[in-house]
Design a protein around this motif. Structure first.
Motif, PDB file in Angstrom:
ATOM      1  N   ASN A   1       0.804  -1.218   0.000  1.00 29.05           N
ATOM      2  CA  ASN A   1       0.000   0.000   0.000  1.00 29.05           C
ATOM      3  C   ASN A   1       0.840   1.273   0.000  1.00 29.05           C
ATOM      4  O   ASN A   1       0.663   2.130  -0.836  1.00 29.05           O
ATOM      5  N   LYS A   2       1.747   1.406   0.947  1.00 32.10           N
ATOM      6  CA  LYS A   2       2.550   2.623   1.059  1.00 32.10           C
ATOM      7  C   LYS A   2       4.043   2.323   1.141  1.00 32.10           C
ATOM      8  O   LYS A   2       4.819   3.180   1.534  1.00 32.10           O
ATOM      9  N   SER A   3       4.451   1.128   0.797  1.00 35.06           N
ATOM     10  CA  SER A   3       5.843   0.723   0.959  1.00 35.06           C
ATOM     11  C   SER A   3       6.370   0.038  -0.291  1.00 35.06           C
ATOM     12  O   SER A   3       5.620  -0.548  -1.060  1.00 35.06           O
ATOM     13  N   CYS A   4       7.668   0.112  -0.447  1.00 36.93           N
ATOM     14  CA  CYS A   4       8.376  -0.580  -1.518  1.00 36.93           C
ATOM     15  C   CYS A   4       9.428  -1.459  -0.843  1.00 36.93           C
ATOM     16  O   CYS A   4      10.222  -0.969  -0.034  1.00 36.93           O
ATOM     17  N   ILE A   5       9.417  -2.746  -1.147  1.00 36.53           N
ATOM     18  CA  ILE A   5      10.269  -3.716  -0.465  1.00 36.53           C
ATOM     19  C   ILE A   5      11.130  -4.440  -1.500  1.00 36.53           C
ATOM     20  O   ILE A   5      10.644  -4.787  -2.573  1.00 36.53           O
ATOM     21  N   PRO A   6      12.412  -4.680  -1.183  1.00 40.55           N
ATOM     22  CA  PRO A   6      13.254  -5.437  -2.113  1.00 40.55           C
ATOM     23  C   PRO A   6      12.731  -6.864  -2.274  1.00 40.55           C
ATOM     24  O   PRO A   6      12.160  -7.445  -1.349  1.00 40.55           O
ATOM     25  N   LEU A   7      12.952  -7.400  -3.456  1.00 39.54           N
ATOM     26  CA  LEU A   7      12.454  -8.731  -3.796  1.00 39.54           C
ATOM     27  C   LEU A   7      13.626  -9.600  -4.239  1.00 39.54           C
ATOM     28  O   LEU A   7      14.385  -9.222  -5.133  1.00 39.54           O
ATOM     29  N   SER A   8      13.794 -10.759  -3.612  1.00 36.09           N
ATOM     30  CA  SER A   8      14.853 -11.683  -4.002  1.00 36.09           C
ATOM     31  C   SER A   8      14.392 -12.530  -5.187  1.00 36.09           C
ATOM     32  O   SER A   8      13.207 -12.545  -5.535  1.00 36.09           O
ATOM     33  N   ARG A   9      15.313 -13.258  -5.790  1.00 34.46           N
ATOM     34  CA  ARG A   9      14.940 -14.138  -6.910  1.00 34.46           C
ATOM     35  C   ARG A   9      13.962 -15.213  -6.455  1.00 34.46           C
ATOM     36  O   ARG A   9      12.979 -15.507  -7.139  1.00 34.46           O
ATOM     37  N   ASN A  10      14.221 -15.803  -5.291  1.00 32.79           N
ATOM     38  CA  ASN A  10      13.297 -16.823  -4.766  1.00 32.79           C
ATOM     39  C   ASN A  10      11.956 -16.207  -4.399  1.00 32.79           C
ATOM     40  O   ASN A  10      10.910 -16.831  -4.575  1.00 32.79           O
ATOM     41  N   GLY A  11      11.985 -14.985  -3.870  1.00 32.78           N
ATOM     42  CA  GLY A  11      10.747 -14.281  -3.552  1.00 32.78           C
ATOM     43  C   GLY A  11       9.928 -14.017  -4.800  1.00 32.78           C
ATOM     44  O   GLY A  11       8.704 -14.170  -4.810  1.00 32.78           O
ATOM     45  N   LEU A  12      10.609 -13.639  -5.884  1.00 34.75           N
ATOM     46  CA  LEU A  12       9.935 -13.406  -7.169  1.00 34.75           C
ATOM     47  C   LEU A  12       9.280 -14.702  -7.662  1.00 34.75           C
ATOM     48  O   LEU A  12       8.132 -14.688  -8.101  1.00 34.75           O
ATOM     49  N   LEU A  13      10.004 -15.804  -7.565  1.00 36.17           N
ATOM     50  CA  LEU A  13       9.438 -17.095  -7.993  1.00 36.17           C
ATOM     51  C   LEU A  13       8.214 -17.473  -7.157  1.00 36.17           C
ATOM     52  O   LEU A  13       7.220 -17.963  -7.709  1.00 36.17           O
ATOM     53  N   SER A  14       8.274 -17.224  -5.858  1.00 38.53           N
ATOM     54  CA  SER A  14       7.127 -17.512  -4.992  1.00 38.53           C
ATOM     55  C   SER A  14       5.920 -16.668  -5.363  1.00 38.53           C
ATOM     56  O   SER A  14       4.789 -17.171  -5.429  1.00 38.53           O
ATOM     57  N   LEU A  15       6.157 -15.387  -5.631  1.00 39.56           N
ATOM     58  CA  LEU A  15       5.055 -14.496  -6.022  1.00 39.56           C
ATOM     59  C   LEU A  15       4.469 -14.892  -7.372  1.00 39.56           C
ATOM     60  O   LEU A  15       3.253 -14.911  -7.546  1.00 39.56           O
ATOM     61  N   GLN A  16       5.337 -15.219  -8.325  1.00 41.19           N
ATOM     62  CA  GLN A  16       4.854 -15.620  -9.641  1.00 41.19           C
ATOM     63  C   GLN A  16       4.039 -16.911  -9.541  1.00 41.19           C
ATOM     64  O   GLN A  16       3.008 -17.046 -10.201  1.00 41.19           O
ATOM     65  N   SER A  17       4.460 -17.812  -8.699  1.00 37.10           N
ATOM     66  CA  SER A  17       3.722 -19.056  -8.496  1.00 37.10           C
ATOM     67  C   SER A  17       2.361 -18.773  -7.847  1.00 37.10           C
ATOM     68  O   SER A  17       1.340 -19.315  -8.272  1.00 37.10           O
ATOM     69  N   TYR A  18       2.353 -17.915  -6.852  1.00 35.94           N
ATOM     70  CA  TYR A  18       1.109 -17.585  -6.149  1.00 35.94           C
ATOM     71  C   TYR A  18       0.120 -16.830  -7.046  1.00 35.94           C
ATOM     72  O   TYR A  18      -1.058 -17.143  -7.062  1.00 35.94           O
ATOM     73  N   PHE A  19       0.615 -15.838  -7.794  1.00 32.94           N
ATOM     74  CA  PHE A  19      -0.266 -15.020  -8.625  1.00 32.94           C
ATOM     75  C   PHE A  19      -0.444 -15.585 -10.036  1.00 32.94           C
ATOM     76  O   PHE A  19      -1.192 -15.026 -10.822  1.00 32.94           O
TER      77      PHE A  19
END
Length: 91
Positions: free
Chosen positions: A71-89
């Protein structure tokens, strides 16, 4: 053992041997538990997106290959985090 579940948590940030819990109200709480200790205790709406961040999926507004937007924040994203998000979404 005391848990803070008064308001919804947006994200949890590592702070050395501690963790900062950022709530929707803007309040920040410090706990003596590490992210490694906290993560298994959280429900399925939380996702580890970086070695220093756990976020609540309900507050994700977008992401790219390097950053996650809440909502009001920007957070760094790791490669594994990106893969988890892509899998979830399903991206």
């Amino acid at each position: 053992m005391t848990f803070l579940i008064l308001k919804p948590n947006v994200f949890i940030k590592a702070k050395g041997p501690y963790a900062e819990i950022q709530q929707t109200t803007g309040q920040v709480y410090l706990t003596s538990q590490t992210l490694k200790t906290l993560f298994p205790k959280l429900n399925e709406q939380f996702i580890r997106v970086h070695k220093s961040f756990i976020v609540n999926r309900n507050y994700i507004t977008g992401f790219n290959q390097k950053e996650l937007f809440l909502n009001k924040s920007c957070i760094p994203l790791s490669r594994n985090g990106l893969l988890s998000l892509q899998s979830y979404f399903g991206s």
